[in-house]
Each structure stands twice: as C-alpha cells, then as structure tokens.
Write an enzyme that holds these catalytic residues in place. Structure first.
Site, PDB file in Angstrom:
ATOM      1  N   GLU A  39     -87.161 -41.393  48.037  1.00  0.00           N
ATOM      2  CA  GLU A  39     -87.829 -40.670  46.956  1.00  0.00           C
ATOM      3  C   GLU A  39     -89.263 -41.155  46.742  1.00  0.00           C
ATOM      4  O   GLU A  39     -89.938 -41.546  47.701  1.00  0.00           O
ATOM      5  CB  GLU A  39     -86.977 -40.752  45.683  1.00  0.00           C
ATOM      6  CG  GLU A  39     -85.551 -40.219  45.903  1.00  0.00           C
ATOM      7  CD  GLU A  39     -84.771 -40.026  44.623  1.00  0.00           C
ATOM      8  OE1 GLU A  39     -83.576 -40.332  44.634  1.00  0.00           O
ATOM      9  OE2 GLU A  39     -85.343 -39.535  43.645  1.00  0.00           O
ATOM     10  N   ASP A  44     -80.888 -32.481  38.279  1.00  0.00           N
ATOM     11  CA  ASP A  44     -81.058 -33.722  39.021  1.00  0.00           C
ATOM     12  C   ASP A  44     -80.982 -34.866  38.001  1.00  0.00           C
ATOM     13  O   ASP A  44     -80.968 -34.660  36.791  1.00  0.00           O
ATOM     14  CB  ASP A  44     -82.391 -33.708  39.794  1.00  0.00           C
ATOM     15  CG  ASP A  44     -82.362 -34.689  40.958  1.00  0.00           C
ATOM     16  OD1 ASP A  44     -83.148 -34.535  41.891  1.00  0.00           O
ATOM     17  OD2 ASP A  44     -81.510 -35.609  40.936  1.00  0.00           O
TER      18      ASP A  44
END
Ligand code: GLC
Length: 593
Positions: free
Chosen positions: A487, A298
C-alpha cells in the site's frame, strides 16, 4: 434444534424465497449485525454472537499466535461457531487478502504477484493458481478472498503497482476474468469461494501528491511519514469518459464473470471520497452495471468522509456500502447506524437492500448448508503440486529485457559468481502481503531461492553478497530487490535503483566476463545508470516462494516467454504513464530465449 421447516433453512427452496423469509424474521439489530465486519484481533468470538456479526477478517498479517494451517482453521472456526449459535444461525463469513496464495499462512506456497502474472499473459496459469489458492483458503474455512485487484495503475510510483496486472485495461480484464473463473470454481463439490473485485473505482489512477489521510483517522498521534502515502488513496483526476474507459471497464467484465462482492476504494474521484460516492456506487455500479452482489468498504475508510462519525456512517451507507469493514470499534458502528435508522437518516429500505444482498451471497456460497469445510483439505497447503505450479509461474513471469553477447543461456560448465542478498532471500522474492502485511526480509517461510536453483545447475558457484570475489568468473548473476512493502508505505518518489545497488553491480562487473542482472521488484525500476554494465537483464518481478525455478530460465531449460505489462521507464520524466511514450521498453517488450 433448528426449525428445519422454515423456508430459509430449506435448501430446496429458491434463494430469493429463503432471503425473503429470513429477512422478515430479522430484528434491526440482527440486520445491522450482518452489515458489520470486524478484524479478528478486535473482537472476542462471543461478540460475533452477541452482536450478530456478519463477517470477521484477518487484515494483512492478522495471523494466529502460532501460525500453522491447523491453527488458522481453528482460529477461523472460532468466529464462525458463535454465529451459528445465534437465534437465526446466520453463518459469519471470514475474509482475508490471499493475493498471491494463502500468503498469511507460514509454509503455504507463495505465487508471483499480479504484476508478474500480467507479464505472463497466461490465463490458464492464473486460473490454476487461484483454484489452488481457493482450496487452501477453504481448507482453513476462509470463504472470502479480497481479490482480484482490478486496479489499472497509471503511475508506478504507487506502492500497489504490483497488485495490478497491468497499466493496460485490456490485460487487466483478460487476467482478472481468468482469476474469477478459477476462484469461484475451486472444484470442491458445492463449496464455493467469494471473490472481491477491488478497489472501486480508480484506485490506480490517482495523482502523485494528492493523498489526504485525515489526521482524525490516524491512531494516536501517528503522523504519515513524508515519503509515504503520496499517491495511494489519492485523487483520480479524470473526466467520466476516461474513468469509465480505463478504470470502470474491468468491473463490467468482473460482474459478467460472476463476482459477488466489490470493495470500495480509499481514493477519491475529482475530490470526492469514493466511500461517499452515491452516483458511482449505487447509480452506476448497482444500477447501470447491474451489480447484485454486495459492496464492502475498505479498512476504516468510511471514517475519512467526515470528522463527525455519525455523518460518516450515514453518507457511506446511503452511498451504497452494504457491509462496513469497521474494523475495530464494531460496537460504535452498530450503535451509530442504529441511531441513524431510528432518526430516519438511513431508511429501513436501505438496510434491507444491504442485508438482502449479503444474505443472497451467503446462500449462494452454501454457507448455511456447509459452514464448516473438510479438515482433510489442509493437505492442500504447501502441497508439492502447488509448489510445482509456483515454479511454473515464476518461470512464466520472468521477463527477459536485454540479452547481449549471448550472456544467456548460462552453461553448467561456466564458473559463476552469484551476487546480492536477494539471490538467497525468500522474503525479498515474495514482497509485500507475505506472512505480514508489509512482508519481510529473510527466510520467512518455506521455499527456495535463485541461488539454490543455480547450485542445481552448476558445481562451480561462488556466492558473494557484495559482489566481491577472489577469482574472476566466466559469468555473474547479480540479484537486486526492492525491500518489501504494501500500500502507501510503498509509494516511492524516485524509482532509480539505489547507490548501494549500483555499487553491487559495478563491483560484480569487475569480477566476471559477462554479467546478468536479475531484478525482484513490484514495478519497473530505473536502471539507466548501470544498463551498460549488464549484458543481460531479467525482470523477475516478485516471483514468490519458489524462485529457484528461475535458474531453469537462465540455463535455457525453460524459455523466457513473458512480455512487459507495464512500460519500463528510463527516467522519472517518463511518469506517469501518459508521459512514457518515448520509453525504450514498452508494454509487450520481452525477448524470448
Ligand atoms: C487494506 C487494503 C485492501 C484490503 C483490506 C483488508 O486497506 O486497501 O486491499 O483488502 O485493507 O486487508
């Protein structure tokens, strides 16, 4: 002129032979280049050639200066073209987060986020949505979608709850399987999309207050604000059995469903960073589960492993990461990994395994034969049939939680008061990951609002942002919304709706005989304080760019069919999920009308 007699460029040869032939021709620099992914604002296109880069991405909001389908296609191709000018002409692959349509492109159709799709339980709908999305991606020459999230969120304070289909593993499995079927079969001849199951593993199982984003990874002196990143990227504190049962299970079905890339989670398992977790990434995912695609990190996540970057690179690649989403300093990554191979801290065997996986997927996708897609596919973007599909999706995701006093269905002869900014705001209906990473309020892209839809059904409509009115209405529809987020920015310590939202409902209540509350949110919100003021409550989740379609549900032209895929808690004491057994509205609740 390319030497077409070489095995790797001969599409009639088996992929395994083409990979062997190509791998044997590659230098270490070309191999490490394939393992490197940079974000588009950090790399001039010519460096894709100079450093043999395997991939470029647009992070959330990584858009061309002028944001249109055409400029998107030009931008993506500007990074693919130089890769084809390298000695071996290995095509770069471009990746984006198209988590609810080609959501970074202005005027593309925006579909409901996964939390709503989970409530629909409609696998055929999901399959059609993602096939439509795949077509718009390929129209802009994007072959890699960092989706589906197969997260199983257990604490809805998490800012990524809405990216998950459900708190229930079986629902996540059901919907993500359909997603992959649609994504990998765009029905565009032999051109294919690469899906990405994410984030491996346990991203949705973290514990509140355990997030530790190291200061050395933060740009400049930026400090993580106190009310953000409290659970996102945190620690999943579970024994292995629970981890497997709740969080690993969707990856097993994703692999069976043909997923060919997996993204590692920013989070930890019992205190160990997933990006350094050789047991789970290599022994379990690649070994025991037989995953033969490639593993991508990521965003800059390997940097969190250690304060020493050399250690980060060695541990991450040796844990089994095949491609590093760097995403900024790709030169440093390439230099560091080269140094690690020269020093024997990363073996050439590990490099070859990573590159073999990446090349295999690129051959499978047909990138060597058709690196450029057909320009006429641009017509798919914003097409009427996609907007109709988004309308259908909004209607099938809206969940009717309460309907007393026959408040619904509305009748066109009623006088109606529509209240709340969200009733007429496309950005609030779309939520995060829309045009920009965090999403935005306002008319951010082409679409329709619930107010538009109600005006199609009734001529006696009064709109009031604050719920005030000169005359009493037969019925009011109040729309409240969470401000868009993505997020850890969306980690939220208190899920009670705000005092302003309560005031809006109470003000509106004084101006109508019956009140219908519609909620745009990325998770269940606590409405206990105002529930008695509402005759009906509809959880519309994040319905997308065609929210006018919800009016058809309210007026009874379309049935409510959705069922909660998350427990609707009534107090903070009922979080996380394991504490929510006493909640009134459990998974599966949803009235039909
Ligand atoms: C973000 C997200 C991930 C996304 C990636 C690229 O950090 O965690 O879901 O695919 O970066 O945008």
């Amino acid at each position: 002129m390319q030497n077409i007699s070489s095995i790797y460029q001969n599409s009639s040869r088996p992929i395994v032979d083409r990979v062997d032939d190509l791998l044997n021709r590659m230098t270490l620099a070309e191999k490490i280049g394939q393992m490197t992914q940079a974000e588009k604002n950090s790399i001039p296109p010519e460096d894709v050639k100079n450093y043999y880069l395997g991939s470029v991405l647009s992070g959330g909001g990584g858009v061309p200066e002028v944001n249109t389908p055409e400029t998107w296609r030009e931008m993506v191709q500007s990074y693919i073209r130089p890769s084809l000018e390298t000695r071996l002409a290995i095509p770069a692959i471009y990746g984006v987060d198209a988590v609810h349509g080609h959501n970074n492109v202005i005027d593309a159709t925006i579909f409901p986020h996964n939390i709503g799709l989970g409530a629909s339980r409609d696998t055929d709908l999901v399959r059609r949505i993602v096939q439509a999305t795949a077509r718009t991606l390929l129209a802009t020459n994007v072959h890699w979608n960092f989706s589906p999230a197969v997260s199983v969120p257990q604490d809805i304070r998490w800012g990524r709850t809405y990216e998950g289909y459900s708190e229930d593993t079986d629902i996540v499995i059901q919907m993500s399987q359909a997603y992959l079927e649609g994504l990998q079969n765009p029905d565009l001849g032999d051109v294919n999309m690469l899906g990405c199951a994410k984030h491996f593993v346990g991203d949705g199982g973290t514990t509140w207050g355990t997030t530790k984003i190291p200061q050395w990874t933060l740009e400049g002196n930026w400090q993580v604000p106190d009310d953000m990143f409290k659970i996102d990227q945190g620690d999943t504190q579970l024994d292995e059995d629970e981890l497997r049962k709740i969080h690993i299970a969707p990856y097993i079905t994703a692999i069976d469903g043909g997923v060919r890339s997996v993204m590692v989670s920013h989070s930890m398992w019992n205190g160990v960073k997933m990006h350094a977790h050789k047991y789970l990434v290599t022994d379990v995912l690649k070994g025991e589960m037989g995953f033969t695609g490639f593993v991508v990190s990521d965003w800059m996540s390997i940097n969190q492993i250690s304060e020493d970057y050399y250690t980060c690179v060695v541990k991450a690649i040796n844990a089994g990461i095949d491609m590093n989403m760097v995403p900024y300093d790709y030169k440093l990554f390439i230099q560091t990994l080269t140094k690690a191979v020269d020093a024997g801290d990363v073996t050439l065997e590990r490099i070859d395994d990573a590159v073999r996986r990446i090349l295999t997927v690129k051959f499978e996708l047909g990138l060597f034969e058709q690196p450029y897609t057909h320009e006429q596919w641009l017509d798919y973007i914003g097409a009427d049939d996609h907007r109709d599909l988004a309308r259908e999706a909004a209607q099938k995701t809206a969940t009717l939680l309460k309907n007393d006093n026959s408040a619904l269905p509305l009748r066109s002869e009623q006088s109606i008061l529509v209240a709340g900014q969200a009733a007429d705001d496309i950005g609030l209906a779309c939520g995060g990951w829309t045009i920009s990473w965090q999403g935005m309020v306002g008319a951010i892209t082409k679409g329709t609002t619930l107010l538009d839809g109600i005006r199609q059904h009734s001529e006696n409509v009064t709109y009031s942002v604050d719920g005030s009115a000169d005359e009493r209405a037969n019925v009011a529809v109040v729309v409240i919304a969470e401000d868009p987020y993505a997020e850890g920015i969306g980690d939220r310590p208190d899920l009670n709706i705000t005092d302003e939202q309560k005031q809006l409902i109470r003000t509106t209540r004084t101006n109508c005989d019956k009140l219908v509350l519609v909620i745009y949110s990325g998770r269940p919100l606590i409405i206990a304080d105002v529930l008695d003021d509402c005759d009906a409550v509809v959880a519309a989740w994040l319905p997308g760019s065609e929210a006018s379609a919800l009016a058809d549900n309210l007026y009874g032209d379309v049935l409510f069919t959705a069922k909660l895929s998350y427990t609707w808690v009534e107090s903070m004491e009922q979080l996380p999920r394991k504490n929510s057994g006493s909640a009134k509205w459990q998974v599966g609740h949803g009235l039909s009308l």
